[in-house]
Design a protein around this motif. Structure first.
Motif, PDB file in Angstrom:
ATOM      1  N   SER A  89       0.811  -1.230   0.000  1.00 29.16           N
ATOM      2  CA  SER A  89       0.000   0.000   0.000  1.00 29.16           C
ATOM      3  C   SER A  89       0.836   1.268   0.000  1.00 29.16           C
ATOM      4  O   SER A  89       0.304   2.356  -0.233  1.00 29.16           O
ATOM      5  CB  SER A  89      -0.902   0.015   1.238  1.00 29.16           C
ATOM      6  N   GLY A  90       2.121   1.148   0.319  1.00 24.12           N
ATOM      7  CA  GLY A  90       2.968   2.330   0.459  1.00 24.12           C
ATOM      8  C   GLY A  90       2.963   2.923   1.849  1.00 24.12           C
ATOM      9  O   GLY A  90       3.522   4.001   2.071  1.00 24.12           O
ATOM     10  N   LEU A  91       2.369   2.211   2.816  1.00 22.31           N
ATOM     11  CA  LEU A  91       2.263   2.731   4.182  1.00 22.31           C
ATOM     12  C   LEU A  91       3.603   3.179   4.739  1.00 22.31           C
ATOM     13  O   LEU A  91       3.734   4.286   5.283  1.00 22.31           O
ATOM     14  CB  LEU A  91       1.652   1.650   5.084  1.00 22.31           C
ATOM     15  N   VAL A  92       4.631   2.338   4.610  1.00 25.62           N
ATOM     16  CA  VAL A  92       5.918   2.654   5.225  1.00 25.62           C
ATOM     17  C   VAL A  92       6.586   3.819   4.499  1.00 25.62           C
ATOM     18  O   VAL A  92       7.184   4.703   5.130  1.00 25.62           O
ATOM     19  CB  VAL A  92       6.825   1.409   5.241  1.00 25.62           C
ATOM     20  N   GLY A  93       6.474   3.863   3.186  1.00 20.68           N
ATOM     21  CA  GLY A  93       7.033   4.981   2.430  1.00 20.68           C
ATOM     22  C   GLY A  93       6.357   6.301   2.770  1.00 20.68           C
ATOM     23  O   GLY A  93       7.007   7.346   2.869  1.00 20.68           O
ATOM     24  N   ILE A  94       5.048   6.260   2.962  1.00 16.83           N
ATOM     25  CA  ILE A  94       4.312   7.467   3.352  1.00 16.83           C
ATOM     26  C   ILE A  94       4.765   7.927   4.732  1.00 16.83           C
ATOM     27  O   ILE A  94       4.960   9.131   4.972  1.00 16.83           O
ATOM     28  CB  ILE A  94       2.792   7.193   3.318  1.00 16.83           C
ATOM     29  N   ALA A  95       4.964   6.979   5.642  1.00 16.09           N
ATOM     30  CA  ALA A  95       5.478   7.335   6.967  1.00 16.09           C
ATOM     31  C   ALA A  95       6.848   7.991   6.853  1.00 16.09           C
ATOM     32  O   ALA A  95       7.138   8.984   7.535  1.00 16.09           O
ATOM     33  CB  ALA A  95       5.555   6.095   7.851  1.00 16.09           C
ATOM     34  N   ALA A  96       7.707   7.460   5.973  1.00 19.32           N
ATOM     35  CA  ALA A  96       9.037   8.045   5.785  1.00 19.32           C
ATOM     36  C   ALA A  96       8.940   9.460   5.240  1.00 19.32           C
ATOM     37  O   ALA A  96       9.666  10.363   5.685  1.00 19.32           O
ATOM     38  CB  ALA A  96       9.861   7.166   4.850  1.00 19.32           C
ATOM     39  N   ALA A  97       8.053   9.669   4.275  1.00 16.16           N
ATOM     40  CA  ALA A  97       7.875  11.011   3.727  1.00 16.16           C
ATOM     41  C   ALA A  97       7.382  11.972   4.799  1.00 16.16           C
ATOM     42  O   ALA A  97       7.865  13.107   4.910  1.00 16.16           O
ATOM     43  CB  ALA A  97       6.907  10.968   2.547  1.00 16.16           C
TER      44      ALA A  97
END
Length: 217
Positions: A89-97
């Motif tokens: 889902s991109g959850l971790v990447g969104i958290a990083a951003a």
């Protein structure tokens, strides 16, 4: 037939709702729930309609734990280039951003993921780049690699471990979120945090999964 972004977006919007994962309420994602047909379909039924297992439609425990760690410890990614590997889902990447990463790339081999990641990033007001690509064995100089829930398969783990080892050897920080999967290489890991992550019994064998964030070395 090549999947068009418009077709993928229509499918995702029709089969999900914007939901905040319970362990990361700051973020909303297009997720399947009991109200959507996608939730109830078996993997065999999905194969019949040509749809890969929709890992992007669920917030897995490893990803929730890793995202929580990144949000609570922004220095782990702030100002750095980040690869969110097997992003779903991109959850971790969104958290990083959200935590201040200088550049975030979320990748997965499922073409639906790229569209899901774009929709989810937009819903959270973040910029996350995405790619449908198998990056195992490559190195684009990422400073941080984030991997949530990736050690569930023996053959996949056997590919990941030497790749992660080579990235760590040249100085990359590799953080892993894992709820106790079978092929986790514990001998190479340093424990950073432990969370009790609410999940659904439709995906897991419990309603709460003890999830650990590790540093790979």
């Amino acid at each position: 037939m090549r999947l068009s972004p418009a077709r993928a977006e229509r499918f995702i919007r029709d089969n999900t709702a914007l939901i905040a994962p319970p362990h990361v309420p700051e973020i909303v994602l297009h997720l399947a729930d009991e109200a959507h047909d996608l939730w109830h379909r078996t993997e065999e039924e999905l194969q019949e309609i040509g749809l890969p297992p929709p890992f992007w439609a669920f917030a897995w425990a490893g990803g929730q734990g890793l995202a929580r760690y990144v949000l609570d410890n922004p220095a782990s990614v702030a100002g750095r280039t980040v690869l969110d590997f097997a992003a779903g889902s991109g959850l971790v990447g969104i958290a990083a951003a959200k935590a201040g990463a200088r550049f975030t790339l979320s990748t997965d081999v499922d073409p639906y993921c790229a569209t899901a990641i774009a929709l989810n990033a937009a819903a959270n007001g973040t910029v996350v780049h995405s790619a449908v690509e198998d990056l195992i064995g490559t190195d684009d100089g990422w400073e941080v690699i984030l991997a949530g829930d990736v050690f569930y398969d023996k053959a996949f783990a056997a590919c990941l471990i030497p790749w992660f080892a080579s990235l760590a050897a040249r100085g990359a920080e590799i953080l892993i979120g894992d709820p106790g999967r079978s092929y986790l290489p514990r001998e190479r890991l340093e424990e950073l945090a432990v969370y009790q992550v609410p999940v659904t019994r439709a995906l897991e064998d419990a309603e709460v999964k003890r999830t650990t964030v590790w540093r790979f070395s």
